[in-house]
Motif scaffolding. Structure first.
Motif, mmCIF file in Angstrom:
data_model
loop_
_atom_site.group_PDB
_atom_site.id
_atom_site.type_symbol
_atom_site.label_atom_id
_atom_site.label_comp_id
_atom_site.label_asym_id
_atom_site.label_seq_id
_atom_site.Cartn_x
_atom_site.Cartn_y
_atom_site.Cartn_z
ATOM 1 N N GLU A 192 23.759 44.731 33.333
ATOM 2 C CA GLU A 192 23.505 43.608 34.241
ATOM 3 C C GLU A 192 24.600 42.547 34.132
ATOM 4 O O GLU A 192 25.000 41.949 35.147
ATOM 5 N N LEU A 193 25.097 42.322 32.922
ATOM 6 C CA LEU A 193 26.164 41.341 32.743
ATOM 7 C C LEU A 193 27.436 41.793 33.455
ATOM 8 O O LEU A 193 28.078 41.007 34.170
ATOM 9 N N THR A 248 22.502 43.557 21.852
ATOM 10 C CA THR A 248 21.959 43.600 23.217
ATOM 11 C C THR A 248 21.796 45.036 23.673
ATOM 12 O O THR A 248 22.464 45.952 23.194
ATOM 13 N N SER A 249 20.918 45.225 24.619
ATOM 14 C CA SER A 249 20.617 46.570 25.111
ATOM 15 C C SER A 249 21.642 47.014 26.148
ATOM 16 O O SER A 249 22.394 46.200 26.702
ATOM 17 N N ARG A 250 21.659 48.313 26.399
ATOM 18 C CA ARG A 250 22.498 48.837 27.470
ATOM 19 C C ARG A 250 22.177 48.118 28.788
ATOM 20 O O ARG A 250 23.066 47.725 29.526
ATOM 21 N N LYS A 251 20.897 47.945 29.082
ATOM 22 C CA LYS A 251 20.473 47.309 30.332
ATOM 23 C C LYS A 251 21.043 45.901 30.448
ATOM 24 O O LYS A 251 21.534 45.500 31.512
ATOM 25 N N GLU A 252 20.999 45.146 29.355
ATOM 26 C CA GLU A 252 21.523 43.777 29.389
ATOM 27 C C GLU A 252 23.023 43.755 29.671
ATOM 28 O O GLU A 252 23.524 42.939 30.449
ATOM 29 N N ARG A 253 23.747 44.680 29.062
ATOM 30 C CA ARG A 253 25.195 44.696 29.261
ATOM 31 C C ARG A 253 25.570 45.234 30.637
ATOM 32 O O ARG A 253 26.553 44.796 31.227
#
Length: 478
Positions: free
Chosen positions: A68-69, A61-66
Motif C-alpha cells: 500500500e505504501l 511491517t506486513s507485505r500488505k502495508e508495504r
C-alpha cells in the motif's frame, strides 16, 4: 534563484548543522539557478539515528502495508511527473522530451516493477527441517549519480522500502533538485518518519561519513570506479554490505553476417543518447576490418544528423553535458584520441557551430582505433564513439573482453543463434542482442571493475535482504 537549504530527516525538513552551500549550475547556459546546503558529519549522524529508530518498527511491517505504501508513492510520483522531468532537464541538461520519456519514466518503471515483485515474493522457504527466511538488511546508505538521477534513486529506494529497510540518501550535489522533488513525493505519500531521509552534500564529507558509519548496514553506490573504491574502503572497517554500480566501456560487436548499416546507425545513436552520459553506452564499436569504411560513412551521417541544442527546444536530440568539469574531461580525451593516431571522422574539439555558451559537445566519431588507445580504455562519458576494426570473430571477442570493465555489451548478427553464442563469451553483466533494449525485471550490474551486486527487479530487491536459517523449525517441541 531557488534555494533548497534544508535536509529531510525523521519525516521533516530541518536546517543543516553547518553553513556550507553550493550553487547548482544549469549546463545549458552555465548560470546558477539554485542553491543547496552541503551536509556535515553531524547531519549524517542525525539521519542515521532517525533511520535506526525507524527500522525497529518498519522492518516488522506486513507485505500488505508495504504494498500500500508503494502504491501511494507511485500515485504521487505520477502527479509530480512533469516536475521531475523539468528538474532533470534543468540540472543535467537532458532534452525535456528525453527527461519525460526516458529519465522520469525509468524511475516510475522501477517503482512499478518492485511493487510487482513484492506482491508475490516468497520470503520463507522450508528445506528439510529448516526454515530459510529473508529479512530486511537494515539501515541503508545510498549515494546516487547525476547522469540518471531518478533511475538510480528509484532502483535503490523502491526495493529498500519493499524489503522493509530504512535509508539515508545522498544524491549527487551536481544534480540535486530532482532528488528534492522525489523527497517531497515520499513525504506526501506518508512514508513513516525516519524510514526515508535525504541529505545533500559532497562525497568527501557526507559520502565518506555514510560509508564509514557503524550503524549503516549496507551501502549502495552508483558512480565512478574511483569513487566506488573510496566507498568500499570506508565501509570495510564495519564489514557492511556494499553494492556498487560503477563505470563501463561497453563493446558493440557487429558481426560480419549482420545488417551493418542498420547496426551501426543504431549503435551510434545509442552511444550519443543522453549526451553519452550512460555507464552502459556502447562506446567501442567493433566492425569487420574490410567494412570499416562502410561503418564510418554511416556513423558520420548519424553524427551529422544528431541535433545538439537547448534542452527545451522541441527538435533537440542531445543537450549539453552536465558540467564544466565533464566538458573539459571530454575535450582532453578527444585531444588524446587525435594525438594517439585515431582518425577523426566526425565532430572533434570545441562546441558545435553557432554555440558559444553551455557545455555542449560535438557528436564525435573516431575510426582506426586500437584497443590500447586512451579513448578505448577510459570511460569518456560524452558523445564520443570509437570504431575498432577486427579481422576475425575470435579477435573481436578478445578485444571486447580486453578491458578492466564489464558492465554491458552489445552483439548484432543476422543469425540469432550466432549472436547468442558470441554473447555467452563476453565477460560482462549484460549483453544486448540484436538491438534489444533493457528489461526492468532483469538484473542490471557488471563484472570486474564495473562493480558488484545487482539492481532492478527481483535481483535488486534481494540485495536488500538478509538470509536467516532457523534449524529444527519443522520438529515438534519435546
Amino acid at each position: 534563484m531557488q534555494e533548497y537549504l534544508d535536509f529531510y530527516i525523521d519525516g521533516a525538513w530541518v536546517p543543516p548543522s553547518g553553513g556550507r552551500t553550493l550553487e547548482v549550475i544549469n549546463p545549458a547556459n552555465e548560470e546558477a539557478y539554485a542553491r543547496i546546503a552541503l551536509g556535515e558529519v553531524a547531519d549524517v549522524d542525525k539521519a542515521v539515528s532517525a533511520a535506526s529508530r525507524a527500522f525497529r518498527s518498519f522492518s516488522g511491517t506486513s507485505r500488505k502495508e508495504r504494498v500500500e505504501l508503494l502504491e501511494t508513492v507511485i500515485a504521487v510520483y505520477k502527479k509530480r511527473y512533469d516536475d521531475i522531468a523539468a528538474a532533470i532537464s534543468d540540472e543535467m541538461g537532458a532534452p525535456l522530451s528525453f527527461a519525460k520519456n526516458a529519465q522520469a519514466a525509468a524511475g516510475l518503471g522501477h517503482l512499478a516493477e518492485v511493487l510487482s515483485v513484492l506482491r508475490t515474493y516468497e520470503f520463507d522457504e522450508v528445506i528439510n527441517q529448516t526454515l530459510v527466511t529473508r529479512e530486511p538488511v537494515g539501515v541503508c546508505g545510498f549515494i546516487t549519480p547525476w547522469n540518471w538521477p531518478l533511475n538510480q534513486i528509484a532502483c535503490k529506494v523502491g526495493p529498500a522500502l519493499a524489503a522493509g529497510c530504512t535509508m539515508v540518501l545522498k544524491p549527487s550535489e551536481v544534480a540535486p533538485v530532482s532528488a528534492i522533488v522525489f523527497t517531497e513525493i515520499m513525504h506526501e505519500a506518508g512514508v513513516p518518519a525516519g524510514v526515508y531521509n535525504m541529505i545533500n552534500g559532497d562525497g568527501p564529507v557526507v559520502g565518506q561519513a555514510l560509508a564509514a558509519h557503524p550503524d549503516i548496514d549496507m551501502m549502495s553506490f552508483t558512480g565512478s570506479t574511483r569513487a566506488g573504491i573510496a566507498v568500499a574502503r570506508a565501509a570495510a572497517d564495519t564489514v557492511k554490505r556494499v553494492a556498487q554500480e560503477l563505470g563501463g566501456k561497453s563493446p558493440n560487436i557487429i558481426l560480419p553476417d549482420a545488417d551493418l548499416a542498420r547496426a551501426v546507425a543504431h549503435g551510434t545513436r545509442q552511444c550519443f543518447s543522453n549526451s553519452g552520459q550512460s555507464c552502459n553506452a556502447p562506446t567501442r564499436m567493433l566492425v569487420p576490418a574490410d567494412r570499416q569504411e562502410e561503418a564510418v560513412a554511416v556513423a558520420r551521417r548519424i553524427a551529422g544528423e544528431t541535433r545538439v541544442g537547448n534542452p527545451r527546444a522541441e527538435d533537440t536530440m542531445i543537450g549539453p553535458v552536465v558540467s564544466k568539469a565533464q566538458f573539459d574531461k571530454i575535450q582532453s580525451l578527444i585531444e588524446a584520441g587525435i594525438a594517439e593516431g585515431a582518425r577523426l571522422v566526425a565532430g572533434g574539439l570545441g562546441r558545435p557551430e553557432n554555440v558559444n555558451r553551455g557545455y555542449y559537445v560535438r557528436p564525435t566519431v573516431f575510426a582506426d582505433v586500437r584497443n590500447d588507445m586512451t579513448i578505448a580504455r577510459e570511460e569518456i562519458f560524452g558523445p564520443v564513439l570509437s570504431i575498432l576494426p577486427y579481422n576475425s570473430e575470435e579477435e573481436a571477442i578478445a578485444i571486447a573482453n580486453d578491458t578492466v570493465y564489464g558492465l554491458s555489451s552489445y552483439v548484432t548478427s543476422g543469425d540469432i543463434d550466432h549472436a547468442r553464442a558470441v554473447a555467452r563469451r563476453i565477460r560482462a553483466g549484460m549483453v544486448h542482442i540484436n538491438g534489444a533494449g533493457g528489461d526492468l525485471a532483469a538484473a542490471f550490474g557488471g563484472y570486474k571493475q564495473s562493480g558488484n551486486g545487482r539492481e532492478w527487479g527481483r535481483f535488486g530487491f534481494e540485495d536488500f535482504l538478509e538470509i536467516k536459517s532457523m534449524f529444527g523449525y519443522g520438529i515438534d517441541a519435546a
